[in-house]
Design a protein around this motif. Structure first.
Motif, short mmCIF file in Angstrom:
data_model
loop_
_atom_site.label_atom_id
_atom_site.label_comp_id
_atom_site.label_asym_id
_atom_site.label_seq_id
_atom_site.Cartn_x
_atom_site.Cartn_y
_atom_site.Cartn_z
N GLY A 49 3.16 -15.96 9.95
CA GLY A 49 2.76 -14.61 9.60
C GLY A 49 3.09 -14.19 8.20
N LEU A 50 3.59 -15.11 7.37
CA LEU A 50 3.94 -14.74 6.00
C LEU A 50 2.67 -14.41 5.19
CD1 LEU A 50 6.31 -14.38 4.06
CD2 LEU A 50 6.07 -16.78 3.43
N ASN A 51 1.73 -15.32 5.21
CA ASN A 51 0.39 -15.08 4.63
C ASN A 51 0.44 -14.61 3.17
OD1 ASN A 51 -0.82 -15.72 7.12
ND2 ASN A 51 -0.59 -13.60 7.84
N LEU A 52 1.18 -15.35 2.36
CA LEU A 52 1.27 -14.99 0.94
C LEU A 52 0.63 -16.03 0.02
CD1 LEU A 52 4.94 -13.66 0.66
CD2 LEU A 52 2.83 -12.33 0.80
N PHE A 53 0.33 -17.22 0.53
CA PHE A 53 -0.08 -18.31 -0.35
C PHE A 53 -1.52 -18.77 -0.13
CE2 PHE A 53 4.55 -18.69 0.31
CZ PHE A 53 4.96 -18.45 -0.99
N GLY A 54 -2.30 -17.99 0.57
CA GLY A 54 -3.72 -18.27 0.72
C GLY A 54 -4.02 -19.62 1.32
N LYS A 60 0.86 -1.18 0.00
CA LYS A 60 0.00 0.00 0.00
C LYS A 60 0.90 1.24 0.00
CE LYS A 60 -3.53 -2.23 2.88
NZ LYS A 60 -4.24 -2.17 4.19
N PRO A 61 0.38 2.43 -0.31
CA PRO A 61 -1.02 2.73 -0.64
C PRO A 61 -1.34 2.34 -2.07
CG PRO A 61 0.29 4.72 -0.72
CD PRO A 61 1.21 3.64 -0.24
N GLY A 62 -2.60 2.08 -2.29
CA GLY A 62 -3.06 1.65 -3.59
C GLY A 62 -3.67 0.27 -3.49
N ALA A 63 -4.47 -0.05 -4.47
CA ALA A 63 -5.15 -1.34 -4.49
C ALA A 63 -4.23 -2.40 -5.09
CB ALA A 63 -6.44 -1.23 -5.29
N ALA A 64 -4.62 -3.67 -4.91
CA ALA A 64 -3.91 -4.79 -5.52
C ALA A 64 -4.84 -5.48 -6.50
CB ALA A 64 -3.45 -5.77 -4.46
N PRO A 65 -4.35 -5.91 -7.65
CA PRO A 65 -5.20 -6.64 -8.60
C PRO A 65 -5.75 -7.91 -7.97
CG PRO A 65 -3.14 -5.95 -9.63
CD PRO A 65 -2.98 -5.71 -8.17
N PHE A 66 -6.83 -8.40 -8.52
CA PHE A 66 -7.42 -9.64 -8.04
C PHE A 66 -6.40 -10.77 -8.16
CE2 PHE A 66 -9.70 -13.61 -8.82
CZ PHE A 66 -10.51 -13.67 -7.69
N GLY A 67 -6.27 -11.56 -7.09
CA GLY A 67 -5.31 -12.66 -7.08
C GLY A 67 -3.96 -12.29 -6.51
N PRO A 116 6.98 -0.90 -3.89
CA PRO A 116 7.71 -2.11 -3.48
C PRO A 116 6.80 -3.33 -3.56
CG PRO A 116 8.11 -0.32 -1.94
CD PRO A 116 7.00 0.14 -2.83
N ALA A 117 7.34 -4.43 -4.06
CA ALA A 117 6.56 -5.65 -4.23
C ALA A 117 7.47 -6.86 -4.03
CB ALA A 117 5.91 -5.69 -5.61
N ILE A 118 6.85 -8.02 -3.94
CA ILE A 118 7.58 -9.28 -3.75
C ILE A 118 7.02 -10.32 -4.69
CG2 ILE A 118 7.67 -11.29 -2.20
CD1 ILE A 118 8.51 -9.54 0.03
N CYS A 119 7.90 -11.10 -5.27
CA CYS A 119 7.52 -12.32 -5.98
C CYS A 119 7.91 -13.48 -5.07
CB CYS A 119 8.24 -12.41 -7.32
SG CYS A 119 7.58 -13.69 -8.42
N ALA A 120 6.93 -14.26 -4.63
CA ALA A 120 7.15 -15.30 -3.63
C ALA A 120 6.94 -16.68 -4.23
CB ALA A 120 6.22 -15.09 -2.45
N PHE A 121 7.82 -17.62 -3.88
CA PHE A 121 7.72 -19.00 -4.34
C PHE A 121 7.71 -19.91 -3.11
CE2 PHE A 121 10.03 -16.43 -7.37
CZ PHE A 121 9.44 -16.73 -8.58
N GLY A 122 6.76 -20.83 -3.05
CA GLY A 122 6.65 -21.73 -1.91
C GLY A 122 6.89 -23.18 -2.31
N SER A 123 7.73 -23.87 -1.55
CA SER A 123 8.05 -25.27 -1.83
C SER A 123 7.44 -26.18 -0.77
CB SER A 123 9.58 -25.48 -1.86
OG SER A 123 9.90 -26.86 -1.91
N PRO A 124 7.00 -27.38 -1.16
CA PRO A 124 6.48 -28.32 -0.16
C PRO A 124 7.58 -29.03 0.62
CG PRO A 124 6.41 -29.34 -2.33
CD PRO A 124 6.88 -27.92 -2.53
N GLU A 125 8.85 -28.85 0.22
CA GLU A 125 9.98 -29.51 0.86
C GLU A 125 10.71 -28.55 1.80
OE1 GLU A 125 10.46 -32.65 0.47
OE2 GLU A 125 9.00 -32.90 -1.15
N PRO A 126 11.06 -29.02 3.02
CA PRO A 126 11.83 -28.15 3.93
C PRO A 126 13.16 -27.69 3.34
CG PRO A 126 10.94 -30.05 5.10
CD PRO A 126 10.70 -30.30 3.64
N LEU A 131 0.30 -5.80 0.88
CA LEU A 131 1.14 -5.63 2.06
C LEU A 131 0.99 -4.21 2.60
CD1 LEU A 131 4.46 -7.27 0.74
CD2 LEU A 131 2.72 -8.35 2.19
N GLU A 132 1.17 -4.10 3.91
CA GLU A 132 1.22 -2.77 4.50
C GLU A 132 2.49 -2.06 4.05
OE1 GLU A 132 -1.13 -1.37 6.23
OE2 GLU A 132 -2.41 -3.16 6.21
N ALA A 133 2.48 -0.73 4.12
CA ALA A 133 3.67 0.05 3.77
C ALA A 133 4.85 -0.41 4.62
CB ALA A 133 3.41 1.53 3.97
N GLY A 134 5.99 -0.66 3.99
CA GLY A 134 7.17 -1.16 4.70
C GLY A 134 7.19 -2.67 4.83
#
Length: 233
Positions: free
Chosen positions: A161-166, A127-134, A192-202, A138-141
């Motif tokens: 608290g990551l909360n990026l993968f629904g 933020k500030p600003g909206a995010a596209p659907f999907g 500022p933005a993030i591209c996040a990738f999640g793996s099922p393996e530790p 994130l809060e500022a900072g």
């Protein structure tokens, strides 16, 4: 003539100079002991002559075997890297077919699942600003709080608290987070933005891994984001 040392006296302590002198004085003890020579991988070829060929050949074979094993390991890594690069290029071509921001996020998620076996991928923007659907908002900072003020990427275990993968958040065991700074048409400043990738393996993503391929995909996503106006613009 000085007598050879008696190495078999109970009080004797064996040291290599003594053993060497004893063998020089009494070579027959070695060359006539065929059982010992067999254990050492040696054989006699004449009086006072010991053939080290078998022992040298055994050592050479061991070296060749180690080198062959190392070569096979290098070849396996090279094949895996080539396959990953190929899949990355195909994924990029798929992302370039996106029609809008939401379609871009959907294609990114589908590509990493189908081509890399990951749990999910997500785009998050501050933020500030909206995010596209999907997308995630994130809060500022928020990007600096995840990557640090100067951090470009972070790889390692997932954290609370990551909360990026629904809905797939609980299936993620490790993550790769890559900073982006897209400038959406119609907005005054980059966000500022993030591209996040999640793996099922530790061990899917670890701090000692390189993140070149993940960063490459993130750079493409960043440029693709700038193709369409910001939501509500």
């Amino acid at each position: 003539m000085k007598p050879s040392p008696d190495l078999f006296e109970p009080a004797s302590e064996l040291h290599w100079p003594q053993v060497r002198a004893w063998l020089q004085a009494d070579p027959a003890h070695l060359v006539e002991d065929r059982a010992l020579l067999e254990e050492l991988g040696l054989k006699t070829t004449g009086p006072n002559v010991v053939d080290f060929g078998r022992a040298a050949l055994t050592r050479l074979e061991a070296v060749v075997e180690r080198e062959a094993g190392a070569r096979k390991q290098i070849e396996a890594v090279a094949r895996a890297n080539f396959a990953a690069q190929t899949q990355t290029h195909v994924a990029i071509l798929d992302l370039m077919e996106a029609r809008n921001h939401s379609d871009l996020a959907r294609r990114l998620d589908a590509s990493v699942q189908g081509r890399f076996g990951l749990t999910s991928a997500a785009i998050a923007i501050e933020k500030p600003g909206a995010a596209p659907f999907g997308w995630r908002l994130l809060e500022a900072g928020g990007v600096d709080s995840l990557l640090g003020d100067d951090g470009l990427a972070w790889l390692g275990p997932v954290f609370p608290g990551l909360n990026l993968f629904g809905a797939l958040e609980d299936e993620v065991r490790s993550v790769a987070l890559v900073r982006m700074n897209p400038h959406l048409p119609g907005e005054d400043m980059p966000r500022p933005a993030i591209c996040a990738f999640g793996s099922p393996e530790p061990e899917g993503f670890t701090p000692d891994m390189g993140c070149e391929l993940a960063a490459f995909i993130a750079r493409v996503v960043e440029r693709m984001i700038e193709r369409w106006p910001a939501p509500g613009a």
